[in-house]
Design a protein around this motif. Sequence first.
Motif, PDB file in Angstrom:
ATOM      1  N   ASP A 127      54.317  18.662   6.540  1.00 39.05           N
ATOM      2  CA  ASP A 127      55.535  18.285   7.261  1.00 39.05           C
ATOM      3  C   ASP A 127      56.699  18.492   6.291  1.00 39.05           C
ATOM      4  O   ASP A 127      57.211  17.538   5.703  1.00 39.05           O
ATOM      5  CB  ASP A 127      55.449  16.831   7.740  1.00 39.05           C
ATOM      6  N   LEU A 164      40.694   8.129  10.567  1.00 36.98           N
ATOM      7  CA  LEU A 164      41.792   7.277  11.036  1.00 36.98           C
ATOM      8  C   LEU A 164      41.339   6.477  12.261  1.00 36.98           C
ATOM      9  O   LEU A 164      40.942   7.035  13.279  1.00 36.98           O
ATOM     10  CB  LEU A 164      43.019   8.138  11.363  1.00 36.98           C
ATOM     11  N   LEU A 184      43.872  18.090  11.331  1.00 36.79           N
ATOM     12  CA  LEU A 184      42.993  17.262  12.154  1.00 36.79           C
ATOM     13  C   LEU A 184      41.962  18.211  12.774  1.00 36.79           C
ATOM     14  O   LEU A 184      42.246  18.902  13.745  1.00 36.79           O
ATOM     15  CB  LEU A 184      43.804  16.560  13.246  1.00 36.79           C
ATOM     16  N   ARG A 194      42.751  10.682  21.838  1.00 39.40           N
ATOM     17  CA  ARG A 194      43.449  10.026  20.725  1.00 39.40           C
ATOM     18  C   ARG A 194      44.926  10.355  20.814  1.00 39.40           C
ATOM     19  O   ARG A 194      45.283  11.508  21.099  1.00 39.40           O
ATOM     20  CB  ARG A 194      42.901  10.534  19.395  1.00 39.40           C
ATOM     21  N   THR A 198      53.772  10.204  14.867  1.00 38.53           N
ATOM     22  CA  THR A 198      54.312  10.365  13.513  1.00 38.53           C
ATOM     23  C   THR A 198      55.814  10.099  13.546  1.00 38.53           C
ATOM     24  O   THR A 198      56.590  10.910  14.068  1.00 38.53           O
ATOM     25  CB  THR A 198      54.041  11.754  12.912  1.00 38.53           C
TER      26      THR A 198
HETATM   27  O1  LIG Z   1      47.270  13.732  14.579  1.00 38.86           O
HETATM   28  C1  LIG Z   1      47.433  13.537  13.377  1.00 38.86           C
HETATM   29  O2  LIG Z   1      46.896  12.613  12.783  1.00 38.86           O
HETATM   30  C2  LIG Z   1      48.312  14.476  12.593  1.00 38.86           C
HETATM   31  C3  LIG Z   1      49.577  14.854  13.261  1.00 38.86           C
HETATM   32  C4  LIG Z   1      50.453  15.674  12.366  1.00 38.86           C
HETATM   33  O3  LIG Z   1      50.079  16.075  11.293  1.00 38.86           O
HETATM   34  C5  LIG Z   1      51.810  16.028  12.792  1.00 38.86           C
HETATM   35  O4  LIG Z   1      52.222  15.652  13.885  1.00 38.86           O
HETATM   36  O5  LIG Z   1      52.513  16.682  12.018  1.00 38.86           O
END
Ligand SMILES: O=C(O)CCC(=O)C(=O)O
Length: 204
Positions: A127, A164, A184, A194, A198
């Motif tokens: 990110d 997680l 993921l 799920r 974020t």
């Molecule tokens: O689903 C997740 O745990 C990761 C999501 C993620 O890395 C993102 O949205 O940038």
Amino acid sequence: MQQDMFSTHSKRLVLQPMVDANVLYMVNFIDDPQATELYQNLRQNLSWRQDSIKMYGKSVKIPRLQAWYGDPEAKYTYSGLDMTPMPWNDALMNIKYDLEELCDTRFNSVLANYYRDGQDSMGWHADNEPELGEKPVIASVTLGQARDFDFRHNVTGEKVRFTLQNGSLLLMKGSTQRYWQHALPKRMRANCGRINLTFRNILQ
Ligand SMILES: O=C(O)CCC(=O)C(=O)O
Ligand SMILES: [Mn+2]
């Protein structure tokens, strides 16, 4: 003794032993029944969409649904997609307030990802978009099916895996996005959905 017993049951953000990173994990940021209720609420009520990205000149649907919420000015470009935020709803706003207090940071937006089953996934990435700044604080909340979440160091290739859990919080800070990617992976045996939230702060 007594204190140790209690502290294992209290909400604790635990610093993870990773080099070149600042990653903290809290198993039960939201308690189980409440997290499951929230999962159902968000699954039904967020404006989910399945975007497509261009790969080798072809348009390919990304393997998950997404929704982008936040302050009106928190515009974000994600994998080349221009995300204009939808206004906060009460449920997301309440989580945002709790996180801001816990993390001592401001968040002005949240990317919601909905993985419908174990076939949905997210590939390796960091990110690290410029609008997140040099050392972004990213608070990642999991609701629903527990899933593996992998980190990979950009230089050494070292891998670190988290599973997680429903209601958990993974906090990524400091130089984490600079030195590590995350993903993921697909999971054949994960047959429930799920939602991942974020929370981010988009710089203006
Ligand atoms: O689903 C997740 O745990 C990761 C999501 C993620 O890395 C993102 O949205 O940038
Ligand atoms: Mn990410």
